[in-house]
Design a protein around this motif. Structure first.
Motif, PDB file in Angstrom:
ATOM      1  N   VAL A  89      44.936  -4.486  24.243  1.00 17.48           N
ATOM      2  CA  VAL A  89      46.559  -3.847  25.450  1.00 17.48           C
ATOM      3  C   VAL A  89      47.119  -3.063  25.741  1.00 17.48           C
ATOM      4  CG1 VAL A  89      47.619  -5.686  27.001  1.00 17.48           C
ATOM      5  CG2 VAL A  89      45.390  -6.850  25.268  1.00 17.48           C
ATOM      6  N   VAL A  90      46.992  -2.961  26.610  1.00 17.93           N
ATOM      7  CA  VAL A  90      48.471  -0.941  26.596  1.00 17.93           C
ATOM      8  C   VAL A  90      48.277  -1.734  27.971  1.00 17.93           C
ATOM      9  CG1 VAL A  90      46.945   0.491  25.853  1.00 17.93           C
ATOM     10  CG2 VAL A  90      46.613   0.111  27.963  1.00 17.93           C
ATOM     11  N   SER A  91      50.147  -1.110  27.824  1.00 17.09           N
ATOM     12  CA  SER A  91      50.727  -1.352  29.518  1.00 17.09           C
ATOM     13  C   SER A  91      50.726  -0.332  31.190  1.00 17.09           C
ATOM     14  CB  SER A  91      52.689  -1.327  29.104  1.00 17.09           C
ATOM     15  OG  SER A  91      53.014  -1.359  30.046  1.00 17.09           O
ATOM     16  N   ASN A  92      51.004  -0.567  31.456  1.00 19.57           N
ATOM     17  CA  ASN A  92      50.547   0.410  32.952  1.00 19.57           C
ATOM     18  C   ASN A  92      52.165   1.443  32.604  1.00 19.57           C
ATOM     19  OD1 ASN A  92      47.849   0.263  32.969  1.00 19.57           O
ATOM     20  ND2 ASN A  92      48.499  -1.356  34.738  1.00 19.57           N
ATOM     21  N   LYS A  93      53.218   0.925  32.763  1.00 23.21           N
ATOM     22  CA  LYS A  93      54.420   0.433  32.651  1.00 23.21           C
ATOM     23  C   LYS A  93      54.730   1.575  31.386  1.00 23.21           C
ATOM     24  CE  LYS A  93      54.242  -0.686  36.608  1.00 23.21           C
ATOM     25  NZ  LYS A  93      54.528  -0.332  37.998  1.00 23.21           N
ATOM     26  N   GLY A  94      54.567   2.190  30.235  1.00 23.85           N
ATOM     27  CA  GLY A  94      54.904   2.374  29.667  1.00 23.85           C
ATOM     28  C   GLY A  94      54.906   1.626  28.217  1.00 23.85           C
ATOM     29  N   LYS A  95      56.203   1.476  27.021  1.00 24.74           N
ATOM     30  CA  LYS A  95      55.644   1.189  26.139  1.00 24.74           C
ATOM     31  C   LYS A  95      56.203  -1.138  26.868  1.00 24.74           C
ATOM     32  CE  LYS A  95      55.051   3.287  23.263  1.00 24.74           C
ATOM     33  NZ  LYS A  95      53.565   3.549  22.414  1.00 24.74           N
ATOM     34  N   GLU A  96      56.543  -1.170  27.986  1.00 24.46           N
ATOM     35  CA  GLU A  96      56.720  -2.770  28.064  1.00 24.46           C
ATOM     36  C   GLU A  96      56.768  -2.797  29.145  1.00 24.46           C
ATOM     37  OE1 GLU A  96      61.093  -3.270  28.200  1.00 24.46           O
ATOM     38  OE2 GLU A  96      61.062  -2.088  26.286  1.00 24.46           O
ATOM     39  N   ALA A  97      55.743  -4.076  29.613  1.00 24.99           N
ATOM     40  CA  ALA A  97      55.406  -4.478  30.622  1.00 24.99           C
ATOM     41  C   ALA A  97      56.113  -5.694  31.154  1.00 24.99           C
ATOM     42  CB  ALA A  97      53.633  -5.691  30.709  1.00 24.99           C
ATOM     43  N   GLU A  98      56.053  -6.444  32.520  1.00 22.49           N
ATOM     44  CA  GLU A  98      57.281  -7.622  32.673  1.00 22.49           C
ATOM     45  C   GLU A  98      55.950  -8.578  33.428  1.00 22.49           C
ATOM     46  OE1 GLU A  98      59.913  -6.561  35.602  1.00 22.49           O
ATOM     47  OE2 GLU A  98      61.545  -4.894  34.577  1.00 22.49           O
ATOM     48  N   THR A  99      54.762  -8.175  33.985  1.00 24.20           N
ATOM     49  CA  THR A  99      54.123  -8.959  34.505  1.00 24.20           C
ATOM     50  C   THR A  99      52.608  -8.709  33.243  1.00 24.20           C
ATOM     51  OG1 THR A  99      53.431  -8.603  36.510  1.00 24.20           O
ATOM     52  CG2 THR A  99      54.961  -9.430  36.457  1.00 24.20           C
ATOM     53  N   SER A 100      51.398  -9.767  33.254  1.00 24.82           N
ATOM     54  CA  SER A 100      50.253  -9.688  32.938  1.00 24.82           C
ATOM     55  C   SER A 100      49.495  -8.582  34.202  1.00 24.82           C
ATOM     56  CB  SER A 100      49.233 -10.989  32.611  1.00 24.82           C
ATOM     57  OG  SER A 100      49.704 -11.154  34.594  1.00 24.82           O
ATOM     58  N   HIS A 101      49.773  -8.589  35.411  1.00 23.74           N
ATOM     59  CA  HIS A 101      49.667  -7.434  36.469  1.00 23.74           C
ATOM     60  C   HIS A 101      49.433  -6.090  35.590  1.00 23.74           C
ATOM     61  CE1 HIS A 101      48.188 -10.504  39.106  1.00 23.74           C
ATOM     62  NE2 HIS A 101      49.326 -11.143  38.862  1.00 23.74           N
ATOM     63  N   GLU A 102      50.522  -5.779  34.851  1.00 27.23           N
ATOM     64  CA  GLU A 102      50.520  -4.099  35.005  1.00 27.23           C
ATOM     65  C   GLU A 102      50.848  -3.863  33.277  1.00 27.23           C
ATOM     66  OE1 GLU A 102      54.951  -4.893  34.130  1.00 27.23           O
ATOM     67  OE2 GLU A 102      55.429  -4.807  36.530  1.00 27.23           O
ATOM     68  N   THR A 103      48.465  -5.169  32.896  1.00 24.65           N
ATOM     69  CA  THR A 103      48.706  -4.996  31.337  1.00 24.65           C
ATOM     70  C   THR A 103      47.214  -4.212  31.984  1.00 24.65           C
ATOM     71  OG1 THR A 103      48.167  -6.596  31.420  1.00 24.65           O
ATOM     72  CG2 THR A 103      50.744  -5.294  30.269  1.00 24.65           C
ATOM     73  N   ASP A 104      46.610  -3.388  31.085  1.00 26.05           N
ATOM     74  CA  ASP A 104      45.229  -3.460  30.460  1.00 26.05           C
ATOM     75  C   ASP A 104      44.282  -3.868  29.270  1.00 26.05           C
ATOM     76  OD1 ASP A 104      44.432  -2.607  33.611  1.00 26.05           O
ATOM     77  OD2 ASP A 104      45.535  -0.406  32.707  1.00 26.05           O
ATOM     78  N   CYS A 105      42.913  -3.955  29.425  1.00 28.07           N
ATOM     79  CA  CYS A 105      42.416  -4.164  28.337  1.00 28.07           C
ATOM     80  C   CYS A 105      41.324  -3.112  27.692  1.00 28.07           C
ATOM     81  CB  CYS A 105      41.061  -5.187  28.548  1.00 28.07           C
ATOM     82  SG  CYS A 105      40.672  -5.620  26.866  1.00 28.07           S
ATOM     83  N   ARG A 106      42.052  -2.122  27.102  1.00 29.79           N
ATOM     84  CA  ARG A 106      40.992  -1.387  26.264  1.00 29.79           C
ATOM     85  C   ARG A 106      40.013  -1.313  25.690  1.00 29.79           C
ATOM     86  NH1 ARG A 106      45.125   3.311  26.073  1.00 29.79           N
ATOM     87  NH2 ARG A 106      45.485   3.544  28.646  1.00 29.79           N
ATOM     88  N   THR A 107      39.961  -3.063  25.119  1.00 26.40           N
ATOM     89  CA  THR A 107      38.717  -3.209  24.514  1.00 26.40           C
ATOM     90  C   THR A 107      37.318  -3.366  25.678  1.00 26.40           C
ATOM     91  OG1 THR A 107      40.380  -4.882  23.046  1.00 26.40           O
ATOM     92  CG2 THR A 107      37.819  -5.016  23.112  1.00 26.40           C
ATOM     93  N   PHE A 108      37.919  -3.118  26.350  1.00 28.29           N
ATOM     94  CA  PHE A 108      36.559  -3.238  27.559  1.00 28.29           C
ATOM     95  C   PHE A 108      35.360  -1.989  27.212  1.00 28.29           C
ATOM     96  CE2 PHE A 108      34.207  -2.380  30.979  1.00 28.29           C
ATOM     97  CZ  PHE A 108      33.941  -2.688  31.397  1.00 28.29           C
TER      98      PHE A 108
END
Length: 50
Positions: A28-47
């Motif tokens: 799982v990676v963050s869309n906002k650099g190395k930190e995320a504040e909500t799950s909406h700011e993350t993506d699953c790279r395993t897909f």
């Protein structure tokens, strides 16, 4: 560590019955650099699509 990882993406090759993820590891990676504040700011790279 999580015992059950759930996924609602129906066309992922790792999505097994009951929406259980069958991948051996999850990335799982963050869309906002190395930190995320909500799950909406993350993506699953395993897909992987079927």
């Amino acid at each position: 560590m999580a015992q059950d990882v759930l996924c609602e993406v129906n066309n992922c090759v790792y999505n097994k019955s009951g929406n259980r993820c069958g991948a051996t590891q999850i990335y799982v990676v963050s869309n906002k650099g190395k930190e995320a504040e909500t799950s909406h700011e993350t993506d699953c790279r395993t897909f992987k699509p079927e």
